[in-house]
Design a protein around this motif. Structure first.
Motif, PDB file in Angstrom:
ATOM      1  N   GLY A  41       0.802  -1.212   0.000  1.00 54.07           N
ATOM      2  CA  GLY A  41       0.000   0.000   0.000  1.00 54.07           C
ATOM      3  C   GLY A  41       0.832   1.257   0.000  1.00 54.07           C
TER       4      GLY A  41
ATOM      5  N   ALA B 218      -3.983   4.134   0.608  1.00 56.62           N
ATOM      6  CA  ALA B 218      -4.670   2.988   0.017  1.00 56.62           C
ATOM      7  C   ALA B 218      -3.830   1.736   0.219  1.00 56.62           C
ATOM      8  N   THR B 219      -4.514   0.597   0.320  1.00 52.05           N
ATOM      9  CA  THR B 219      -3.834  -0.689   0.389  1.00 52.05           C
ATOM     10  C   THR B 219      -4.525  -1.682  -0.531  1.00 52.05           C
TER      11      THR B 219
ATOM     12  N   THR C 153      -9.088  -3.960  -2.103  1.00 58.26           N
ATOM     13  CA  THR C 153      -8.516  -2.638  -1.883  1.00 58.26           C
ATOM     14  C   THR C 153      -9.205  -1.904  -0.732  1.00 58.26           C
ATOM     15  N   ASN C 154      -8.477  -0.948  -0.195  1.00 61.40           N
ATOM     16  CA  ASN C 154      -8.994  -0.105   0.882  1.00 61.40           C
ATOM     17  C   ASN C 154      -8.453   1.295   0.641  1.00 61.40           C
ATOM     18  N   TYR C 155      -9.320   2.301   0.736  1.00 62.98           N
ATOM     19  CA  TYR C 155      -8.922   3.678   0.455  1.00 62.98           C
ATOM     20  C   TYR C 155      -9.302   4.599   1.606  1.00 62.98           C
TER      21      TYR C 155
ATOM     22  N   LYS D 253     -10.960   8.536  -2.195  1.00 62.31           N
ATOM     23  CA  LYS D 253     -11.899   7.661  -2.913  1.00 62.31           C
ATOM     24  C   LYS D 253     -12.453   8.356  -4.147  1.00 62.31           C
TER      25      LYS D 253
ATOM     26  N   THR E  89      -6.479   5.253  -7.559  1.00 59.12           N
ATOM     27  CA  THR E  89      -6.674   3.827  -7.790  1.00 59.12           C
ATOM     28  C   THR E  89      -5.384   3.089  -7.505  1.00 59.12           C
TER      29      THR E  89
ATOM     30  N   LEU F 233       0.005   3.428  -7.778  1.00 63.99           N
ATOM     31  CA  LEU F 233      -1.036   4.330  -7.303  1.00 63.99           C
ATOM     32  C   LEU F 233      -1.288   5.368  -8.383  1.00 63.99           C
TER      33      LEU F 233
END
Length: 114
Positions: free
Chosen positions: A35, A49-50, A57-59, A64, A68, A80
């Motif tokens: 991330g 983000a990860t 994915t997690n933002y 958001k 991406t 990224l």
């Protein structure tokens, strides 16, 4: 020990785009999450983000819809894509890998300014 090669930072005008990349090598075994975090002057380091090994994915709420994250497992590389950049996105961006032991890249500067 994990080694990182980060690239893609720089100066961009508000509304512009940048793409960061981070290639990891060394003692990387098994399932891991990669991330990006960032740290602005005078502020704490924060999650951007990860993406885990299954591609989930997690933002952060602040990115958001604009950023991406993606990864290439064969290359141990995370990307990224940052669009619609704002001055408040200005920070040092750090690559992160977690395979049970967290490892950090050296950071790359992103500056959003007109």
């Amino acid at each position: 020990q994990v080694h990182f090669v980060e690239s893609g930072g720089g100066l961009v005008q508000p509304g512009g785009s940048l793409r960061l990349s981070c290639a990891a090598s060394g003692r990387i075994f098994g399932i891991y999450t990669m991330g990006w975090y960032r740290q602005a002057p005078g502020k704490q380091r924060e999650l951007v983000a990860t993406v885990n090994s299954r591609g989930i994915t997690n933002y952060a709420d602040s990115v958001k819809g604009r950023f991406t994250i993606s990864r290439d497992n064969g290359k141990n590389t995370v990307y990224l894509q940052m669009n619609s950049l704002k001055p408040e996105d200005t920070a040092v961006y750090y690559c992160y890998l977690d395979n049970g032991i967290g490892s950090w890249g050296q950071g790359t500067q992103v500056t959003v300014s007109s």
